[in-house]
Design an enzyme around this catalytic site. Sequence first.
Site, PDB file in Angstrom:
ATOM      1  N   GLU A  91       0.820  -1.208   0.000  1.00  0.00           N
ATOM      2  CA  GLU A  91       0.000   0.000   0.000  1.00  0.00           C
ATOM      3  C   GLU A  91       0.854   1.257   0.000  1.00  0.00           C
ATOM      4  O   GLU A  91       1.904   1.319   0.632  1.00  0.00           O
ATOM      5  CB  GLU A  91      -0.915   0.019   1.234  1.00  0.00           C
ATOM      6  CG  GLU A  91      -2.061  -0.959   1.075  1.00  0.00           C
ATOM      7  CD  GLU A  91      -2.821  -1.173   2.376  1.00  0.00           C
ATOM      8  OE1 GLU A  91      -2.256  -1.843   3.276  1.00  0.00           O
ATOM      9  OE2 GLU A  91      -3.943  -0.677   2.493  1.00  0.00           O
ATOM     10  N   CYS A 104       3.622   8.535   0.850  1.00  0.00           N
ATOM     11  CA  CYS A 104       4.036   7.630   1.917  1.00  0.00           C
ATOM     12  C   CYS A 104       4.147   6.224   1.332  1.00  0.00           C
ATOM     13  O   CYS A 104       3.179   5.681   0.814  1.00  0.00           O
ATOM     14  CB  CYS A 104       2.988   7.671   3.033  1.00  0.00           C
ATOM     15  SG  CYS A 104       3.347   6.524   4.374  1.00  0.00           S
ATOM     16  N   CYS A 111       4.160  -6.587   8.321  1.00  0.00           N
ATOM     17  CA  CYS A 111       5.197  -6.103   9.249  1.00  0.00           C
ATOM     18  C   CYS A 111       5.399  -7.140  10.349  1.00  0.00           C
ATOM     19  O   CYS A 111       4.438  -7.701  10.850  1.00  0.00           O
ATOM     20  CB  CYS A 111       4.752  -4.779   9.870  1.00  0.00           C
ATOM     21  SG  CYS A 111       6.012  -4.036  10.948  1.00  0.00           S
ATOM     22  N   CYS A 115       3.438  -4.043  17.275  1.00  0.00           N
ATOM     23  CA  CYS A 115       2.936  -2.864  17.998  1.00  0.00           C
ATOM     24  C   CYS A 115       1.424  -2.992  18.161  1.00  0.00           C
ATOM     25  O   CYS A 115       0.702  -3.234  17.188  1.00  0.00           O
ATOM     26  CB  CYS A 115       3.284  -1.587  17.241  1.00  0.00           C
ATOM     27  SG  CYS A 115       5.059  -1.417  16.922  1.00  0.00           S
ATOM     28  N   CYS A 118      -1.167  -0.687  16.086  1.00  0.00           N
ATOM     29  CA  CYS A 118      -1.021  -0.565  14.634  1.00  0.00           C
ATOM     30  C   CYS A 118      -1.696  -1.732  13.914  1.00  0.00           C
ATOM     31  O   CYS A 118      -1.455  -2.897  14.228  1.00  0.00           O
ATOM     32  CB  CYS A 118       0.461  -0.524  14.263  1.00  0.00           C
ATOM     33  SG  CYS A 118       0.737  -0.375  12.484  1.00  0.00           S
ATOM     34  N   GLY A 164       5.325  -1.848   7.290  1.00  0.00           N
ATOM     35  CA  GLY A 164       6.641  -2.456   7.442  1.00  0.00           C
ATOM     36  C   GLY A 164       7.606  -1.646   8.273  1.00  0.00           C
ATOM     37  O   GLY A 164       7.367  -0.476   8.587  1.00  0.00           O
ATOM     38  N   GLU A 165       8.702  -2.296   8.644  1.00  0.00           N
ATOM     39  CA  GLU A 165       9.769  -1.642   9.398  1.00  0.00           C
ATOM     40  C   GLU A 165      10.937  -1.439   8.427  1.00  0.00           C
ATOM     41  O   GLU A 165      11.651  -2.398   8.087  1.00  0.00           O
ATOM     42  CB  GLU A 165      10.162  -2.513  10.600  1.00  0.00           C
ATOM     43  CG  GLU A 165      11.427  -2.085  11.312  1.00  0.00           C
ATOM     44  CD  GLU A 165      11.530  -0.583  11.590  1.00  0.00           C
ATOM     45  OE1 GLU A 165      10.609  -0.003  12.180  1.00  0.00           O
ATOM     46  OE2 GLU A 165      12.552   0.012  11.191  1.00  0.00           O
ATOM     47  N   SER A 219       9.828   6.220  16.295  1.00  0.00           N
ATOM     48  CA  SER A 219       8.524   6.056  16.939  1.00  0.00           C
ATOM     49  C   SER A 219       8.725   5.649  18.392  1.00  0.00           C
ATOM     50  O   SER A 219       9.284   4.590  18.667  1.00  0.00           O
ATOM     51  CB  SER A 219       7.721   4.970  16.218  1.00  0.00           C
ATOM     52  OG  SER A 219       7.621   5.293  14.850  1.00  0.00           O
ATOM     53  N   LEU A 220       8.244   6.485  19.299  1.00  0.00           N
ATOM     54  CA  LEU A 220       8.456   6.194  20.725  1.00  0.00           C
ATOM     55  C   LEU A 220       7.234   5.541  21.379  1.00  0.00           C
ATOM     56  O   LEU A 220       7.334   4.481  21.983  1.00  0.00           O
ATOM     57  CB  LEU A 220       8.812   7.475  21.473  1.00  0.00           C
ATOM     58  CG  LEU A 220      10.276   7.892  21.434  1.00  0.00           C
ATOM     59  CD1 LEU A 220      10.470   9.154  22.261  1.00  0.00           C
ATOM     60  CD2 LEU A 220      11.174   6.773  21.967  1.00  0.00           C
ATOM     61  N   ASN A 299      -5.054   6.714  15.292  1.00  0.00           N
ATOM     62  CA  ASN A 299      -6.047   6.475  14.246  1.00  0.00           C
ATOM     63  C   ASN A 299      -6.725   5.151  14.553  1.00  0.00           C
ATOM     64  O   ASN A 299      -6.088   4.106  14.452  1.00  0.00           O
ATOM     65  CB  ASN A 299      -5.378   6.443  12.880  1.00  0.00           C
ATOM     66  CG  ASN A 299      -4.749   7.781  12.550  1.00  0.00           C
ATOM     67  OD1 ASN A 299      -5.410   8.818  12.626  1.00  0.00           O
ATOM     68  ND2 ASN A 299      -3.465   7.780  12.228  1.00  0.00           N
ATOM     69  N   CYS A 342      -1.772   6.921   9.434  1.00  0.00           N
ATOM     70  CA  CYS A 342      -0.712   6.166  10.119  1.00  0.00           C
ATOM     71  C   CYS A 342      -1.294   4.970  10.855  1.00  0.00           C
ATOM     72  O   CYS A 342      -2.242   5.107  11.621  1.00  0.00           O
ATOM     73  CB  CYS A 342      -0.039   7.024  11.189  1.00  0.00           C
ATOM     74  SG  CYS A 342       0.768   8.477  10.583  1.00  0.00           S
TER      75      CYS A 342
END
Length: 358
Positions: A91, A104, A111, A115, A118, A164-165, A219-220, A299, A342
């Site tokens: 995507e 983006c 992934c 998390c 997500c 993905g990372e 990303s924290l 989101n 996101c």
Amino acid sequence: MQKHLTGLSQAELSQFVGSLSEPSYRARQLFQGIHERRLPTFDEMTDLPKELRAKLTEHAVVSTLRLESRYLSTDGTRRYLFKTNDNLPVETVFIPEERRDTICFSSQSGCPLQCTFCLTAQLGLLRNLTAGEIVEQIIFALNDAYGVGVKTPRGTNLVGMGAGEPFLNFDELMKAIRILKEPGGLHIVPNRVTVSTAGIVPRIRELATTADRPHLAISLAAPNDELRNELMPINKKWPIDELMSACREFEKSLKRNERFTFEYVMLDGVNDSDEHARQLANLINRHQLHAKVNLIPHNPAEPLPYQPSSVERVESFRQILEAKGVHAFVRRPRGRDILAACGQLAARSTPLVAEART
Ligand code: SAH
């Protein structure tokens, strides 16, 4: 197997063209056809002789991603859902903005990180994308937004914040970034690209010593190990203090015009209290970091067990950071209605579909 030429540098294209016993200037023409003119097939590259086009079609391809759906948000954001040639979802999101539009892109199909906030995590890792598949997403989005080969009005920014990372697919990512900036191609310099990582510490350290690199975002999502272990299990491998010392090293390597930021997703009642804000500011200050913080309201998407923090909560959080000398900005969500914001990319279909243009 047919060779995917979009993932080749100009030097590699020269080798390939040589293997077909063609002169090397053909490589330059091909590179321009693929990247600068953004032509999706050899047949459209009419500056190449017909026989060569036929030979190329036999041995190689320009595009491999197949557009499955194109979703259009009420705010103008577009989400493209592609399938790879082995039928896996990819995507890409196009975000129109007043000053400069943003694309983006995804670095993996699915992934591997888990998390909890997500939606992409629910796919698991399907596979790493190739450099060619990364570059192809950008070419497609540019063509869809502006027309095939049409110069972008004000240039575009790229963010590696899709599925993905990126730092678990570091080599292909960096190769794609090198291809984007090559002369005679897309003319997108690394200074226009920002890549976000969940905190793959060795690659942050590697990036600190790399020239010609994209901007970095980290990303924290939590200011302490206990909460971060829960929200982002990758934290068990590289806990906050290790991550922060890699960040410090990276920050020290920053050159003029380079940016480094933190992202912090705001989850209602989970990580958004005044105390969390104080902890976050103290953490950043203790490690002598000057990076700013982007606050991203969560989101929501079924079945994620979270809600976005209220506007007032986010503002209070932001003010505490600012009072402690940490610059913080609130990001406006884009494309939520088509699951393009996101953390919402999970190859789902949504009602706001625009006719797929191919
Ligand atoms: N894996 C990388 C790249 C993804 S970037 C990374 O983690 O950085 C996606 C950004 O969106 C990250 O900052 C992530 O923390 C954030 N995010 C993930 N899910 C979200 C959600 N549901 N709402 C808001 N932001 C989210």
